[in-house]
Write a protein that holds these residues in place. Sequence first.
Motif, PDB file in Angstrom:
ATOM      1  N   VAL A 103      -1.642 -12.657  38.340  1.00 41.98           N
ATOM      2  CA  VAL A 103      -0.898 -13.735  39.007  1.00 41.98           C
ATOM      3  C   VAL A 103       0.563 -13.312  39.126  1.00 41.98           C
ATOM      4  CG1 VAL A 103      -0.164 -16.132  38.946  1.00 41.98           C
ATOM      5  CG2 VAL A 103      -2.460 -15.505  38.174  1.00 41.98           C
ATOM      6  N   LEU A 104       1.128 -13.459  40.323  1.00 44.11           N
ATOM      7  CA  LEU A 104       2.552 -13.207  40.551  1.00 44.11           C
ATOM      8  C   LEU A 104       3.080 -14.332  41.434  1.00 44.11           C
ATOM      9  CD1 LEU A 104       5.088 -11.470  40.373  1.00 44.11           C
ATOM     10  CD2 LEU A 104       4.267 -10.196  42.374  1.00 44.11           C
ATOM     11  N   PHE A 105       4.099 -15.092  40.874  1.00 42.59           N
ATOM     12  CA  PHE A 105       4.684 -16.208  41.611  1.00 42.59           C
ATOM     13  C   PHE A 105       5.900 -15.744  42.385  1.00 42.59           C
ATOM     14  CE2 PHE A 105       2.665 -18.456  38.003  1.00 42.59           C
ATOM     15  CZ  PHE A 105       1.799 -19.250  38.735  1.00 42.59           C
ATOM     16  N   MET A 106       6.166 -16.442  43.514  1.00 44.70           N
ATOM     17  CA  MET A 106       7.375 -16.244  44.314  1.00 44.70           C
ATOM     18  C   MET A 106       8.058 -17.603  44.476  1.00 44.70           C
ATOM     19  SD  MET A 106       5.889 -13.915  47.419  1.00 44.70           S
ATOM     20  CE  MET A 106       4.741 -15.207  47.877  1.00 44.70           C
ATOM     21  N   SER A 107       9.388 -17.569  44.549  1.00 46.96           N
ATOM     22  CA  SER A 107      10.089 -18.843  44.748  1.00 46.96           C
ATOM     23  C   SER A 107      11.461 -18.588  45.313  1.00 46.96           C
ATOM     24  CB  SER A 107      10.213 -19.607  43.422  1.00 46.96           C
ATOM     25  OG  SER A 107      10.934 -20.795  43.625  1.00 46.96           O
ATOM     26  N   GLY A 108      11.871 -19.472  46.221  1.00 45.47           N
ATOM     27  CA  GLY A 108      13.241 -19.429  46.717  1.00 45.47           C
ATOM     28  C   GLY A 108      14.211 -20.169  45.801  1.00 45.47           C
ATOM     29  N   TYR A 109      13.688 -20.936  44.783  1.00 45.30           N
ATOM     30  CA  TYR A 109      14.525 -21.623  43.800  1.00 45.30           C
ATOM     31  C   TYR A 109      14.868 -20.673  42.654  1.00 45.30           C
ATOM     32  CZ  TYR A 109      13.243 -26.054  45.999  1.00 45.30           C
ATOM     33  OH  TYR A 109      13.061 -27.068  46.883  1.00 45.30           O
ATOM     34  N   PRO A 110      16.077 -20.799  42.105  1.00 48.72           N
ATOM     35  CA  PRO A 110      16.384 -19.997  40.922  1.00 48.72           C
ATOM     36  C   PRO A 110      15.665 -20.579  39.710  1.00 48.72           C
ATOM     37  CG  PRO A 110      18.211 -21.451  41.367  1.00 48.72           C
ATOM     38  CD  PRO A 110      17.240 -21.620  42.521  1.00 48.72           C
ATOM     39  N   GLN A 111      15.500 -19.773  38.701  1.00 50.15           N
ATOM     40  CA  GLN A 111      14.832 -20.232  37.488  1.00 50.15           C
ATOM     41  C   GLN A 111      15.631 -21.379  36.867  1.00 50.15           C
ATOM     42  OE1 GLN A 111      14.080 -17.149  34.710  1.00 50.15           O
ATOM     43  NE2 GLN A 111      13.224 -18.509  33.152  1.00 50.15           N
ATOM     44  N   GLY A 112      14.917 -22.459  36.537  1.00 51.24           N
ATOM     45  CA  GLY A 112      15.577 -23.614  35.930  1.00 51.24           C
ATOM     46  C   GLY A 112      15.823 -24.727  36.919  1.00 51.24           C
ATOM     47  N   LEU A 113      15.781 -24.443  38.246  1.00 43.42           N
ATOM     48  CA  LEU A 113      16.013 -25.501  39.229  1.00 43.42           C
ATOM     49  C   LEU A 113      14.720 -26.007  39.843  1.00 43.42           C
ATOM     50  CD1 LEU A 113      19.190 -24.342  41.141  1.00 43.42           C
ATOM     51  CD2 LEU A 113      18.985 -26.110  39.418  1.00 43.42           C
ATOM     52  N   SER A 114      13.676 -25.215  39.742  1.00 37.81           N
ATOM     53  CA  SER A 114      12.424 -25.624  40.346  1.00 37.81           C
ATOM     54  C   SER A 114      11.839 -26.796  39.594  1.00 37.81           C
ATOM     55  CB  SER A 114      11.434 -24.455  40.356  1.00 37.81           C
ATOM     56  OG  SER A 114      10.188 -24.902  40.838  1.00 37.81           O
ATOM     57  N   GLU A 115      11.307 -27.743  40.329  1.00 41.43           N
ATOM     58  CA  GLU A 115      10.674 -28.891  39.703  1.00 41.43           C
ATOM     59  C   GLU A 115       9.232 -28.593  39.307  1.00 41.43           C
ATOM     60  OE1 GLU A 115      11.032 -32.160  42.294  1.00 41.43           O
ATOM     61  OE2 GLU A 115      13.203 -32.273  42.184  1.00 41.43           O
ATOM     62  N   GLU A 116       8.715 -27.390  39.724  1.00 40.58           N
ATOM     63  CA  GLU A 116       7.351 -27.013  39.388  1.00 40.58           C
ATOM     64  C   GLU A 116       7.321 -26.366  38.019  1.00 40.58           C
ATOM     65  OE1 GLU A 116       4.757 -27.754  41.174  1.00 40.58           O
ATOM     66  OE2 GLU A 116       5.981 -28.712  42.692  1.00 40.58           O
ATOM     67  N   SER A 117       6.349 -26.680  37.231  1.00 42.98           N
ATOM     68  CA  SER A 117       6.187 -26.047  35.918  1.00 42.98           C
ATOM     69  C   SER A 117       5.389 -24.767  36.065  1.00 42.98           C
ATOM     70  CB  SER A 117       5.455 -26.995  34.975  1.00 42.98           C
ATOM     71  OG  SER A 117       4.173 -27.312  35.480  1.00 42.98           O
ATOM     72  N   TYR A 118       5.737 -23.833  35.246  1.00 35.22           N
ATOM     73  CA  TYR A 118       5.013 -22.555  35.276  1.00 35.22           C
ATOM     74  C   TYR A 118       3.705 -22.689  34.516  1.00 35.22           C
ATOM     75  CZ  TYR A 118       9.661 -20.964  36.596  1.00 35.22           C
ATOM     76  OH  TYR A 118      10.869 -20.811  37.206  1.00 35.22           O
ATOM     77  N   THR A 119       2.745 -21.834  34.921  1.00 37.29           N
ATOM     78  CA  THR A 119       1.462 -21.834  34.216  1.00 37.29           C
ATOM     79  C   THR A 119       1.604 -21.098  32.900  1.00 37.29           C
ATOM     80  OG1 THR A 119       0.786 -19.787  35.261  1.00 37.29           O
ATOM     81  CG2 THR A 119       0.250 -21.827  36.414  1.00 37.29           C
ATOM     82  N   PRO A 120       0.694 -21.323  31.951  1.00 42.89           N
ATOM     83  CA  PRO A 120       0.777 -20.602  30.670  1.00 42.89           C
ATOM     84  C   PRO A 120       0.697 -19.093  30.846  1.00 42.89           C
ATOM     85  CG  PRO A 120      -0.702 -22.477  30.490  1.00 42.89           C
ATOM     86  CD  PRO A 120      -0.360 -22.352  31.938  1.00 42.89           C
ATOM     87  N   ALA A 121       0.061 -18.619  31.918  1.00 40.56           N
ATOM     88  CA  ALA A 121      -0.089 -17.177  32.109  1.00 40.56           C
ATOM     89  C   ALA A 121       1.136 -16.535  32.710  1.00 40.56           C
ATOM     90  CB  ALA A 121      -1.303 -16.883  33.004  1.00 40.56           C
ATOM     91  N   ALA A 122       2.039 -17.370  33.231  1.00 39.32           N
ATOM     92  CA  ALA A 122       3.180 -16.812  33.951  1.00 39.32           C
ATOM     93  C   ALA A 122       4.330 -16.559  32.997  1.00 39.32           C
ATOM     94  CB  ALA A 122       3.618 -17.761  35.050  1.00 39.32           C
ATOM     95  N   GLU A 123       4.999 -15.439  33.182  1.00 40.95           N
ATOM     96  CA  GLU A 123       6.162 -15.093  32.385  1.00 40.95           C
ATOM     97  C   GLU A 123       7.431 -15.031  33.213  1.00 40.95           C
ATOM     98  OE1 GLU A 123       5.410 -11.469  30.447  1.00 40.95           O
ATOM     99  OE2 GLU A 123       3.826 -12.253  29.152  1.00 40.95           O
TER     100      GLU A 123
END
Length: 1015
Positions: free
Chosen positions: A967-987
């Motif tokens: 699993v590899l996530f992408m986001s235009g939000y910086p870490q800490g601003l996204s309202e989405e929670s990360y999955t347990p597998a994501a680092e």
Amino acid sequence: MATLNRPLAPDSHQRNRRAWADRAWSLYAAAGGLAAVGYLLLGAGAGKGPYFNLIGLSSLVAILTGIRLHRPRRRLPWYLFASGMAMFVVGDLFYYTLPQLLHRSAPPFPSTGDFFYLLVYPLLIAGVVLLIRQRNPGTDAVGLIDALIVSTALGLVAWVFLILPYARDPTLTLGRKLISMAYPLMDVLLLGVAARLALDRGNRRPAFNLLILSMLCLLAADTAYGLIVLHGTYNTGSPLDALWIAFYVVWGAAALHPSMTTLSEPAVKVESTLTGWRVVLLVGATLVAPLIQVTDSSPGYASGILVAGAVAIVVLVIVRTAGLIHRYEESLIREGALREAGVAMAAAGSRVEILAAAREAVQTLVGKGAAAHLFLVDASGEILPLPHLQPAPASSSPIFVADLPPTTKAALALREWNTGDAVKAFSTMFGADFGGASTSMYPFIVTNDLRAVVLVSGERPLPDGTATSVSVLVSQVVLALEREQLAEQIHRERSEARFRSLVQMATDVVTVVGVDATILYLSPSVERVLGYPPDGLIGTSLVAIAHPDDRSVVLGLAAPTYGADRSDAVEWRVHHADGSWKYFETVKTNLLDDPNVGGLVLNSRDISERKRAEVDREQLRGRLHQAQRLEAIGQLAAGVAHDFNNLLAVILIYANFVTKRVEARPGQAPVAEDLVLVAADTEKIRLAAERAAALTHQLLIFGRRGDMEPKVLDLNDVVTDLQELLGRTIGEHITLRIRLDPALSAVRIDPSAIYQVVMNLVINARDAMALGGTLTIETVNVEFDRPLMWGSDLGVGNYVRLRVTDTGCGMPAGVAARAFDPFFTTKPTGEGSGLGLATVYGIVKQAEGDVRLYSEPDHGTVITVYLPATADSMAVPTEEPAAAPQLGGIRTILVVEDEEDVREGIARLLADHAYNVVSAPDGAEALRMVAEFDGAIDLLLTDLVMPGMSGGELAETLLLERPGIGVLFMSGYPQGLSEESYTPAAEGVLSKPFTERGLLEAVRESIASPQGGGQ
């Protein structure tokens, strides 16, 4: 109709007997008057003597009958009077009756009758003297002097007109002379004791007046008889006999009168008073001797005796006058003592002070010959000596009013001041020797309650004037005590009324609770505040109306504290009658030991409106702060939009160049020159895109939220990175000057926090220069070799100084002193939250630094930030490592991205590097495609924020179906601003925009490490 004669009831007999006894004297007096008239009308003969004897005998019978009817307590004087009457009757029998009955001539002079006549006077005198002693238990010097003056005057008259003429009569023998002089001498003695009786202090009842009148009739008859015999011949049966008849009858009437029992009662007064008739009597007595001398100055009357008598009268008058003067002086002293006592009691502030003044006044009134003992009666009824004025009583146990004998309490209730039983009881109970033969008691009774007792003791009873003054003083003291009690009652009633008014009209709720939190009292305001009737909650627990979460607070309120001090205010929620909750702020006072309260007093104030106002104020502050942030962001956006527009213009222009180069030769292969130009144009596009990405990254760092993450950094880099942004924030009307120390030491602080510090200082300076000015930012190294003296926490060491200086309006001293206070602002309402400098202060203090501010009106402001220098080295950027080698075999990657251009670009880029790509626009389509895909999928590359199913939810679902997938996530939000929670597998998350190299490395690492996130 026949009537039944019934015997009278015993009480009727008693009433009839009493009525007859009350009328007996008048009936006897009337009969005596008729007998006197009959005697005078009776012709001369043998019958007159017995008739006269019968009248005298009736007087004897009347006296004995009066003793029998009225039963006086002391009867001896009346028996002496009866004996005197019997002797008179016997004398008349020998002198008148027997000669007439025996038809003999008149008896010789002196005869047996004269012997009985002379026995009358000693008996009558003895009876009168006994009456005087009974009526006057003490000494009455004034009455004795007055009686002596009158007796001396009348003795002179008897001497001149009766005694001396008989003594000089040559026709009389010595025996006859002695008998003749004995009659007027006895008359003078009887007159003296009669005068003493008439001038004593006893009561003046009808029997007393009749007795005096009877003696005067006897003296008048004897005097007239002596004068007649001296100058002529006395004829029996003459009108002179009427005076002796009056003597008989009036004395008998005095014995029959009911008031005869009062003649022997002790006098209430101590001294005789100088009445008007007494003054006339005394003046007449002093004029007797001069009148005798003037009327007949014959030397035969022995003028020496007259002179001696006159001198004696004058001496007695002088003594009498001296006594009057002495009593007048004593009256002045008593008047002064009463006046001073009145003033002292008027100025007294308590009952003890009033009684102390009273005791001092009593001692002044009674003088040194007597002692005054004052005893208090406290609220419990205990009797004790007045404190500090006399020693404690000898009794070891306390004495109470309830312990007094019944006779004593009865005497107090009846105000019988001189009751012997009460005085004796006090003396016995206190074990005190009052040291006097005579003791008087004066209780102070206020509204039927005994407040104090004065005992006056001495060898003699108090004189009338002193006793009267003490009684007046007692009245003054009682009035003063009543005034003090009334004043105290009025004060208490006013205080209670004031308290009731305050409690009833107060907006606060006053509650009295016990230590078990039971409500004992509620003020009427509870109905206005909570909707409950005041009596409706009494007896219930305070916990019952408290919010469940605040029960511990209520139990703390019910816990007693030491002393009566007020506790700190606490807040708790109270249930309203309508079901809502009210906020109370309560202060507790411990009055458990107060007998009037006996509980914990809770003074509660409804602060619900204040709480709502605080919430509204916080919301308004948040909105205002947000508006200010939006305003600042708007200014930033204006500058950033300018840069972005420039960058977009470069991209659009050179993209257009590339398009034209490619479309110039349709269907033909591009020539080398075109390829060179296209490469150059695309490079400019790439550089512009990287500049745009850097600008976006800078904005996101400035607005990042989350915990502080201190890092070692260079303030010069921070200022340099923000220079373009600051220039656009302050506007073109302000000149920005930056002075950086090239050898500046590093500091350890959160990057986003220091960005916020610089921006807040710059914005604050900008607002102070509305009309333009110069803003200077400086950095420099400083070293402190001693602790600073101006209130700073900085110690010895090396620091980095960041200074921001403006040429704006400046601040007065009062404003500068509060510049760092939260929510303090001098800007108009709606234009500032007052959090800018407070935020700077908090960030710098958290970094163990300090902030100083100096400002002068119209001369600008200097804000200096000190941060500790650190010897730690900053992370040095390393060269880009070589591209990682390609993984062996063909790998399948599922790309999920809702933005179509981004999705196609990522798919083309991965396909160019030999990856098998399966793409989907959203999570639902991705799951459908996975379900239909037969081969293995090595990696899920998905955007975090997508419509419908998020990237995190997609990863969780797909991992359940294919556990081995990466699993590899992408986001235009910086870490800490996204309202989405990360999955347990994501680092981690692959941040957009990313480079080709960054994408390939993240994909390779994620495939090599299944269920690992990207970076």
